[in-house]
Design an enzyme around this catalytic site. Structure first.
Site, PDB file in Angstrom:
ATOM      1  N   ASP A 167     -14.287  -1.465   2.240  1.00  0.00           N
ATOM      2  CA  ASP A 167     -13.312  -1.884   3.398  1.00  0.00           C
ATOM      3  C   ASP A 167     -14.227  -1.043   4.776  1.00  0.00           C
ATOM      4  OD1 ASP A 167     -11.498  -1.441   5.519  1.00  0.00           O
ATOM      5  OD2 ASP A 167      -9.916  -0.462   4.301  1.00  0.00           O
ATOM      6  N   ASN A 209     -10.353   5.682   0.949  1.00  0.00           N
ATOM      7  CA  ASN A 209     -10.523   5.867   2.261  1.00  0.00           C
ATOM      8  C   ASN A 209     -11.928   6.988   2.427  1.00  0.00           C
ATOM      9  OD1 ASN A 209      -7.230   5.080   3.024  1.00  0.00           O
ATOM     10  ND2 ASN A 209      -8.681   4.056   3.938  1.00  0.00           N
ATOM     11  N   GLU A 264     -11.344   0.844  -4.048  1.00  0.00           N
ATOM     12  CA  GLU A 264     -11.604   0.533  -2.379  1.00  0.00           C
ATOM     13  C   GLU A 264     -12.096   1.850  -1.890  1.00  0.00           C
ATOM     14  OE1 GLU A 264      -7.992  -0.933  -0.429  1.00  0.00           O
ATOM     15  OE2 GLU A 264      -9.069  -1.047   1.375  1.00  0.00           O
ATOM     16  N   SER A 274       0.678  -1.130   0.121  1.00  0.00           N
ATOM     17  CA  SER A 274      -0.125  -0.110   0.145  1.00  0.00           C
ATOM     18  C   SER A 274       1.107   1.318   0.281  1.00  0.00           C
ATOM     19  CB  SER A 274      -0.883  -0.129   1.091  1.00  0.00           C
ATOM     20  OG  SER A 274      -1.463   1.134   1.258  1.00  0.00           O
ATOM     21  N   ASP A 285      -7.234   2.977  -3.294  1.00  0.00           N
ATOM     22  CA  ASP A 285      -8.001   2.930  -1.936  1.00  0.00           C
ATOM     23  C   ASP A 285      -8.152   4.508  -1.581  1.00  0.00           C
ATOM     24  OD1 ASP A 285      -9.150   2.694   0.265  1.00  0.00           O
ATOM     25  OD2 ASP A 285      -7.328   1.617   1.280  1.00  0.00           O
ATOM     26  N   GLY A 326      -4.617  -4.521   5.517  1.00  0.00           N
ATOM     27  CA  GLY A 326      -3.639  -4.557   6.688  1.00  0.00           C
ATOM     28  C   GLY A 326      -3.929  -3.058   7.434  1.00  0.00           C
ATOM     29  N   LYS A 378     -10.622  -7.239   7.080  1.00  0.00           N
ATOM     30  CA  LYS A 378      -9.737  -7.054   8.196  1.00  0.00           C
ATOM     31  C   LYS A 378     -10.377  -7.361   9.489  1.00  0.00           C
ATOM     32  CE  LYS A 378      -7.963  -2.635   6.152  1.00  0.00           C
ATOM     33  NZ  LYS A 378      -8.345  -1.016   6.263  1.00  0.00           N
ATOM     34  N   LYS A 406      -1.073  -0.764  -4.469  1.00  0.00           N
ATOM     35  CA  LYS A 406      -2.232  -0.042  -4.171  1.00  0.00           C
ATOM     36  C   LYS A 406      -1.771   1.421  -3.861  1.00  0.00           C
ATOM     37  CE  LYS A 406      -4.862   0.046   0.099  1.00  0.00           C
ATOM     38  NZ  LYS A 406      -5.650  -0.750   1.241  1.00  0.00           N
ATOM     39  N   LEU A 407      -2.389   2.254  -4.609  1.00  0.00           N
ATOM     40  CA  LEU A 407      -2.255   3.617  -4.431  1.00  0.00           C
ATOM     41  C   LEU A 407      -3.258   4.288  -3.599  1.00  0.00           C
ATOM     42  CD1 LEU A 407      -1.088   4.836  -8.108  1.00  0.00           C
ATOM     43  CD2 LEU A 407       0.255   3.925  -6.118  1.00  0.00           C
ATOM     44  N   LYS A 408      -2.893   5.039  -2.643  1.00  0.00           N
ATOM     45  CA  LYS A 408      -3.858   5.748  -1.766  1.00  0.00           C
ATOM     46  C   LYS A 408      -4.371   7.103  -2.872  1.00  0.00           C
ATOM     47  CE  LYS A 408      -4.109   3.709   2.149  1.00  0.00           C
ATOM     48  NZ  LYS A 408      -5.434   3.149   2.809  1.00  0.00           N
TER      49      LYS A 408
HETATM   50  O1  SMG Z   1      -0.760  -2.608   6.572  1.00  0.00           O
HETATM   51  O2  SMG Z   1      -0.258  -2.328   4.636  1.00  0.00           O
HETATM   52  C1  SMG Z   1      -0.587  -2.146   5.739  1.00  0.00           C
HETATM   53  C2  SMG Z   1      -1.820  -1.042   5.466  1.00  0.00           C
HETATM   54  C3  SMG Z   1      -2.467  -0.969   4.453  1.00  0.00           C
HETATM   55  O3  SMG Z   1      -3.551   1.137   3.395  1.00  0.00           O
HETATM   56  C4  SMG Z   1      -3.584   0.052   4.285  1.00  0.00           C
HETATM   57  N1  SMG Z   1      -4.634   0.422   5.281  1.00  0.00           N
HETATM   58  O4  SMG Z   1      -7.720   1.645   4.178  1.00  0.00           O
HETATM   59  O5  SMG Z   1      -6.737  -0.184   3.816  1.00  0.00           O
HETATM   60  C5  SMG Z   1      -6.646   0.830   4.592  1.00  0.00           C
HETATM   61  C6  SMG Z   1      -5.310   1.221   5.330  1.00  0.00           C
HETATM   62  C7  SMG Z   1      -5.935   1.454   6.987  1.00  0.00           C
HETATM   63  C8  SMG Z   1      -5.004   2.153   7.454  1.00  0.00           C
HETATM   64  S1  SMG Z   1      -3.925   3.474   6.954  1.00  0.00           S
HETATM   65  C9  SMG Z   1      -3.153   4.224   8.055  1.00  0.00           C
HETATM   66 MG    MG Z   2      -8.724   0.742   2.768  1.00  0.00          MG
END
Ligand code: SMG
Ligand code: MG
Length: 370
Positions: A240, A192, A215, A136, A190, A292, A264, A162-164
């Protein structure tokens, strides 16, 4: 097992590089670990609540309070015998706080498996001894920084990226990363919850990049909006934050809002509920993958065992421990080899604690008796 004592331990651990998402940036984690003592041995759990209530309503100080004031007293009341499978049931009258409940179940499960001389991989019955590893990638100040970081992860051998994303950091970063990694490599995004229903048409422009999934683009509560996006877009919609239980998973699938689910354990109240969601998704033909929460080696080991179940057909956010931490609190941290991580086979959840390092980053300890 008879629960005898709970240690709540707070640790402060630096990230190798700040991790920025649409809801904030983190450079150092303040993590709550649980160490349960039973009449048959001990076990560890890791609470995935973050410092701020941003990803979800839970946060680490609140988790500590919920556990000390409510959940541990409820679990130990009457001194009756219990197994990991009883934890969620005993805590059912308390609403919310899935990450706190999950951490307790996890510690009891670790103790139980160690006492039985088995491990989580065997307990779940996953059919693989290694799982594909995705990484990520956070939001950066510049596209150059992003591309350099993605290239480094490609060189590390990760199986997918995976790109935020967030408004202002979406089409262009995705276009450039797709060009950099080529058409073959798995790529997903993703948000969020950073977008709204009025962005549905705009989000459909991601279709040209052949993404594995998008996501959680919309609010946690916006199931209808996700269903509308799923109908409009060719990119599969993955939930998610919205999936907080088996029931919400079943409903979101039924309503056409979840074409893929990120599982998760912390978000759904434990590994046993996570397993039930996996089973439901297999039954409904919905692909799942393991999310994660920037876990240490405790949570990372358990996640790898979960991800070995057959419904996990997409690479998980189970990167090497070194993706986040220069040194892990376990002696056997997760590593990536040829794009995969090995499913741990050590007793319990599958790790051994590096006590010396753990003690050196511990900021507080509290002991509760039964
Ligand atoms: O553990 O590799 C990891 C982080 C993966 O992007 C990740 N998690 O929304 O999926 C999600 C985020 C939540 C935590 S971001 C601080
Ligand atoms: Mg997510």
């Amino acid at each position: 097992m008879l629960l005898q004592q709970l240690e709540l331990r707070r640790i402060a651990i630096d990230l190798v590089t700040p991790f920025r998402t649409s809801f904030g940036v983190e450079s150092r984690r303040d993590i709550l670990l649980l160490h349960v003592t039973t009449d048959q041995g001990t076990g560890w759990g890791e609470c995935v609540a973050m410092s701020e209530p941003a990803y979800s309503a839970e946060f680490v100080n609140g988790a500590e309070l919920a556990i000390t004031e409510h959940f541990w007293p409820a679990l130990t009341a009457g001194g009756t015998q219990l197994e990991a499978a009883d934890v969620a049931h005993r805590l059912r009258r308390f609403s919310g706080h899935p990450m706190s409940k999950a951490a307790l179940e996890m510690a009891v499960l670790d103790a139980q498996l160690r006492a039985e001389g088995t491990n989580l991989h065997a307990y779940f019955g996953g059919d693989r001894d290694r799982v594909p590893s995705g990484v990520s990638v956070g939001i950066f100040d510049s596209l150059d920084q992003l591309l350099a970081q993605v290239q480094a992860y490609v060189d590390d051998g990760y199986a997918r990226i995976k790109l935020k994303i967030e408004p202002g950091w979406d089409l262009e970063p995705v276009r450039l990363v797709r060009e950099l990694i080529g058409q073959e490599m798995g790529l997903q995004v993703d948000a969020n919850t950073a977008y709204g229903r009025s962005d549905i048409e705009y989000l459909c422009r991601l279709d040209e990049f052949d993404l594995l999934l998008i996501e959680q683009p919309l609010d946690e509560e916006d199931i209808l909006g996700h269903a509308q996006l799923a109908a409009a877009s060719n990119t599969p919609v993955c939930l998610d934050e919205s999936i907080v239980s088996l029931q919400t998973a079943a409903d979101a699938i039924e309503l056409g809002a979840a074409e893929i689910i990120n599982i998760k354990h912390g978000r759904v109240g434990g590994y046993l509920e996570a397993r039930r969601i996996h089973d439901l998704c297999v039954d409904r033909g919905i692909p799942v993958w393991c999310g994660g929460m920037v876990e240490t080696g405790i949570g990372r080991a358990a996640n790898a065992a979960l991800a070995a179940l057959p419904g996990f057909t997409l690479p998980g956010d189970i990167s090497a421990s070194s993706r986040f931490y220069a040194r892990d609190i376990v002696t056997d941290p997760i590593v990536v080899e040829a794009g995969h991580v090995a499913v741990p086979t050590a007793p319990g959840l599958g790790f051994e604690i590096d006590t010396e390092f753990l003690d050196s980053i511990t900021t507080a300890r509290m002991f509760l008796s039964a």
